[in-house]
Design a protein around this motif. Sequence first.
Motif, PDB file in Angstrom:
ATOM      1  N   UNK A  83     107.147  51.155  37.087  1.00  0.00           N
ATOM      2  CA  UNK A  83     106.395  52.166  36.350  1.00  0.00           C
ATOM      3  C   UNK A  83     105.008  51.635  36.016  1.00  0.00           C
ATOM      4  N   UNK A  84     104.089  52.546  35.879  1.00  0.00           N
ATOM      5  CA  UNK A  84     102.723  52.173  35.540  1.00  0.00           C
ATOM      6  C   UNK A  84     102.406  52.451  34.079  1.00  0.00           C
ATOM      7  N   UNK A  85     103.334  53.114  33.377  1.00  0.00           N
ATOM      8  CA  UNK A  85     103.031  53.500  32.001  1.00  0.00           C
ATOM      9  C   UNK A  85     104.255  53.407  31.102  1.00  0.00           C
ATOM     10  N   UNK A  86     103.993  52.961  29.893  1.00  0.00           N
ATOM     11  CA  UNK A  86     104.989  52.924  28.832  1.00  0.00           C
ATOM     12  C   UNK A  86     104.617  54.030  27.851  1.00  0.00           C
ATOM     13  N   UNK A  87     105.572  54.878  27.518  1.00  0.00           N
ATOM     14  CA  UNK A  87     105.356  55.975  26.581  1.00  0.00           C
ATOM     15  C   UNK A  87     105.789  55.521  25.196  1.00  0.00           C
ATOM     16  N   UNK A  88     104.951  55.800  24.219  1.00  0.00           N
ATOM     17  CA  UNK A  88     105.280  55.479  22.832  1.00  0.00           C
ATOM     18  C   UNK A  88     105.008  56.710  21.981  1.00  0.00           C
ATOM     19  N   UNK A  89     105.958  57.048  21.137  1.00  0.00           N
ATOM     20  CA  UNK A  89     105.782  58.147  20.200  1.00  0.00           C
ATOM     21  C   UNK A  89     105.211  57.615  18.901  1.00  0.00           C
ATOM     22  N   UNK A  90     104.257  58.320  18.364  1.00  0.00           N
ATOM     23  CA  UNK A  90     103.615  57.929  17.109  1.00  0.00           C
ATOM     24  C   UNK A  90     103.976  58.980  16.057  1.00  0.00           C
ATOM     25  N   UNK A  91     104.522  58.524  14.950  1.00  0.00           N
ATOM     26  CA  UNK A  91     104.856  59.424  13.849  1.00  0.00           C
ATOM     27  C   UNK A  91     103.720  59.412  12.839  1.00  0.00           C
TER      28      UNK A  91
END
Length: 164
Positions: A83-91
């Motif tokens: 993968x080329x990207x890591x997804x992170x959710x911001x609260x």
Amino acid sequence: MNRIGVYTGSFDPVTLGHLHIIRRATRLFDELIVGIGINADKRSLFESQERIELIAEVTRDIPNLRIETFDGLAVDFVRSCNAAAMVRGIRPLTDIAGEFTMMMANRQLDDSIETVFLMADEEYAHISSSLLKQIAELSDDDSRLAKFVPAAIIPQLREKLRLR
């Protein structure tokens, strides 16, 4: 070229906030991998296989989603997925400092992996796994709990907490 994103977390259990980020991220990538981090030192409510099943149950309608577990560094898992990207959710805004620090560390470990931050919508910004566990322990009202966790997993959550 197949664009692969990886969304990592403990997902113990998956919340409506996680589910919201998953659905949004699947629109950005050809394939999204939900990486369930396994930390042997952390006392989890659900076993890793149970977390896979819970996420699979509430994402059954998403065709470009895969669910896996990993131990070790998230950046290494992302690399192993090609993968080329890591997804992170911001609260809330308080998440930003910690996530920024983690992103900078990950860039030092592998600068070919980008981090994509998705800001939680207002209705999900306060939801966390620890908060929903607390609500589940203090309230028998499933309609209240359904404001934080997918209704389909409430019975499993209730059973786990009862056995604990």
